[in-house]
Motif scaffolding. Structure first.
Motif, PDB file in Angstrom:
ATOM      1  N   GLY A  89      28.227  -4.782  10.838  1.00 52.30           N
ATOM      2  CA  GLY A  89      28.069  -3.742  11.506  1.00 52.30           C
ATOM      3  C   GLY A  89      26.120  -3.666  11.823  1.00 52.30           C
ATOM      4  O   GLY A  89      25.655  -3.032  11.167  1.00 52.30           O
ATOM      5  N   GLN A 128      18.824  -3.961  15.151  1.00 60.62           N
ATOM      6  CA  GLN A 128      18.970  -4.370  14.529  1.00 60.62           C
ATOM      7  C   GLN A 128      19.118  -5.969  14.094  1.00 60.62           C
ATOM      8  O   GLN A 128      17.915  -6.367  13.618  1.00 60.62           O
ATOM      9  CB  GLN A 128      20.153  -3.581  13.926  1.00 60.62           C
ATOM     10  N   THR A 181      17.663   4.285   9.141  1.00 59.54           N
ATOM     11  CA  THR A 181      18.897   3.320   9.564  1.00 59.54           C
ATOM     12  C   THR A 181      18.838   2.405   8.710  1.00 59.54           C
ATOM     13  O   THR A 181      19.526   2.051   7.999  1.00 59.54           O
ATOM     14  CB  THR A 181      19.879   3.110  10.447  1.00 59.54           C
ATOM     15  N   MET A 182      18.148   1.204   8.708  1.00 65.06           N
ATOM     16  CA  MET A 182      18.532   0.298   7.935  1.00 65.06           C
ATOM     17  C   MET A 182      18.576  -0.355   6.534  1.00 65.06           C
ATOM     18  O   MET A 182      18.602  -0.882   5.772  1.00 65.06           O
ATOM     19  CB  MET A 182      17.558  -0.792   9.214  1.00 65.06           C
ATOM     20  N   LYS A 194      19.381   2.700   5.035  1.00 66.60           N
ATOM     21  CA  LYS A 194      20.670   3.314   4.328  1.00 66.60           C
ATOM     22  C   LYS A 194      20.894   1.965   4.371  1.00 66.60           C
ATOM     23  O   LYS A 194      22.115   2.566   3.105  1.00 66.60           O
ATOM     24  CB  LYS A 194      20.456   4.639   5.557  1.00 66.60           C
ATOM     25  N   LYS A 195      21.363   1.263   4.942  1.00 65.11           N
ATOM     26  CA  LYS A 195      22.436  -0.178   5.087  1.00 65.11           C
ATOM     27  C   LYS A 195      22.029  -1.201   4.083  1.00 65.11           C
ATOM     28  O   LYS A 195      23.214  -2.059   4.428  1.00 65.11           O
ATOM     29  CB  LYS A 195      23.164  -0.472   6.588  1.00 65.11           C
ATOM     30  N   ASN A 196      21.261  -1.045   3.957  1.00 62.65           N
ATOM     31  CA  ASN A 196      20.503  -1.358   2.460  1.00 62.65           C
ATOM     32  C   ASN A 196      19.892  -3.045   3.037  1.00 62.65           C
ATOM     33  O   ASN A 196      20.089  -4.644   3.203  1.00 62.65           O
ATOM     34  CB  ASN A 196      21.133  -1.705   1.155  1.00 62.65           C
TER      35      ASN A 196
END
Length: 137
Positions: free
Chosen positions: A18, A23, A58-59, A61-63
């Motif tokens: 993902g 990223q 965003t990153m 939130k994705k930990n």
């Protein structure tokens, strides 16, 4: 570049990773030098501060990353790769190596060296034009 971006995005999706290309690049940079300031990351990734802030949100939130205020100056955030971010990066590396190999199929070492040399000249020309444009404003 868009074709390469889509290729990377599709391959990551196929492999259940993902991440976007940006990223992945940011995680790779943090793995090399963890704890970069947001300002430095914006410069290193050639992104404006607002765009980098959205990317980091965003990153987070994705930990994948954590922003931690500087102990010296609380206006400065340092960005760290998380344990989960390291795990995702590690799983992405073989896929990236496979993609690079696939993209370079049928291209000789001489052709690769020449392509890099030409791209460096293009970048130099663009930067020279940008500097001239900035100086005339």
């Amino acid at each position: 570049m868009k074709v390469i971006d889509y290729f990377i995005m599709d391959r990551f999706a196929e492999k259940g990773i993902g991440l976007t290309k940006v990223q992945w690049l940011l995680l790779k940079r943090l793995k090399e030098i963890n704890g970069q300031s947001q300002h430095n990351l914006a410069f290193l990734t050639n992104r404006d501060k607002a765009s980098l802030t959205r990317l980091l949100s965003t990153m987070e939130k994705k930990n994948l990353v954590a922003r931690i205020p500087s102990e010296i100056d609380h206006r400065i955030n340092h960005v760290y790769i998380t344990a989960h971010g390291e795990k995702v990066l590690k799983s992405a590396m073989p896929v990236v190596e496979e993609m690079i190999s696939e993209m370079q199929t049928g291209i000789s070492e001489k052709e690769r060296v020449l392509a890099i040399k030409v791209l460096k000249k293009v970048i130099k020309n663009i930067k020279s034009d940008e500097l001239v444009a900035l100086e005339t404003k």
